[in-house]
Design an enzyme around this catalytic site. Structure first.
Site, mmCIF file in Angstrom:
data_model
loop_
_atom_site.group_PDB
_atom_site.id
_atom_site.type_symbol
_atom_site.label_atom_id
_atom_site.label_comp_id
_atom_site.label_asym_id
_atom_site.label_seq_id
_atom_site.Cartn_x
_atom_site.Cartn_y
_atom_site.Cartn_z
ATOM 1 C CD GLU A 37 38.567 -19.984 -4.274
ATOM 2 O OE1 GLU A 37 37.493 -19.636 -3.765
ATOM 3 O OE2 GLU A 37 39.674 -19.845 -3.698
ATOM 4 C CE LYS A 109 35.551 -20.605 -0.330
ATOM 5 N NZ LYS A 109 36.351 -19.431 -0.776
ATOM 6 C CB CYS A 146 39.976 -21.227 -0.884
ATOM 7 S SG CYS A 146 41.116 -19.851 -0.590
#
Length: 264
Positions: A37, A109, A146
């Site tokens: 990321e 995300k 994440c």
């Protein structure tokens, strides 16, 4: 499918990060290369402005990753800050570039890291809740980033959309018990969904590293420590089938009703 997970510490200079990616990926022979990321440009401090460094999907960072994918004859997944139309808050986006350089998939995300005293939503925009699944070498890959690991319904939605491998680029921040959370959640998402999970993480002073490829039984096929480097492993469709025959948990699922809260 042969997988290479690249673990590195990104900085605030895009060109330097690209140079590190080129150095670490030199000589890789794999079908899939996963970068962390925010590998284009790190988050920096909580006051580092991210809007000015954001790029469009047809910008130089994606073009460079497309060239890398062509050179390595592999699909490459990488994290970037994507221009959103908001000058101060870009998207935290994953891009997947195929061996021909074509953009195969993107994922913005969805779960922003407003936790453990940090507020990612002050600096970034959340993406839509849409499963991102695409094909690589006969496998269906689903994308998470994440903090998304902490939401099991996200992984399950990807599996319901056909994914047999979950790919998780991350910059998992260090902290009390955080490394234990990382390792536990990576294995849990693989076990509960009987899938492979390929997690490529940033390392360095701020992040925990510990990239790993975990199989559908929760076994770490390959794992890294805290240093930069590359780890390799194979995703075996036969292992997925055998695991699901032995552990048919996905077939045993039952629909649970949503119970409204009692406001009284």
């Amino acid at each position: 499918m042969r997988v290479a997970l690249v673990q590195m510490a990104a900085g605030l200079d895009v060109d330097e990060n690209l140079a590190t990616i080129e150095r670490l990926s030199a000589g890789i022979d794999a079908d899939l290369i996963v970068l962390p990321e925010a590998v284009m440009h790190d988050f920096g401090t909580p006051t580092t402005p991210l809007g000015p460094v954001a790029q469009p999907l047809d910008g130089p960072f994606v073009a460079h990753i497309a060239g890398l994918a062509k050179d390595r004859a592999a699909t490459v997944i990488a994290g970037m800050f994507e221009a959103s139309g908001d000058d101060t808050r870009p998207f935290n986006t994953l891009v997947a570039l195929g061996p021909d350089g074509d953009l195969l998939a993107t994922y913005r995300k969805a779960h922003l890291y407003d936790s453990f005293g940090y507020r990612e939503s002050d600096r970034l925009l959340a993406g839509d809740v849409v499963p991102a699944v695409f094909d690589v070498a006969g496998h269906k890959l689903g994308l998470l980033t994440c903090y998304d690991l902490r939401f099991p319904e996200h992984s399950r939605a990807l599996v319901d959309a056909g994914a047999n491998t979950l790919v998780v680029p991350a910059a998992w921040v260090r902290g009390p018990l955080k490394e234990d959370h990382w390792a536990t959640l990576v294995r849990a998402r693989a076990i509960e969904n009987t899938v492979y999970l390929a997690a490529a993480a940033q390392c360095g002073r701020a992040y925990c590293g510990r990239s790993m490829l975990v199989d559908p039984m929760g076994v770490a096929v390959a794992a890294a420590g805290e240093a930069e480097g590359v780890i390799h492993g194979d995703i075996d469709a036969g292992r997925i089938s055998a695991t699901r025959e032995r552990n048919p948990a996905l077939q045993h699922r039952r629909a649970w009703p949503s119970i409204p809260s009692d406001d009284g």
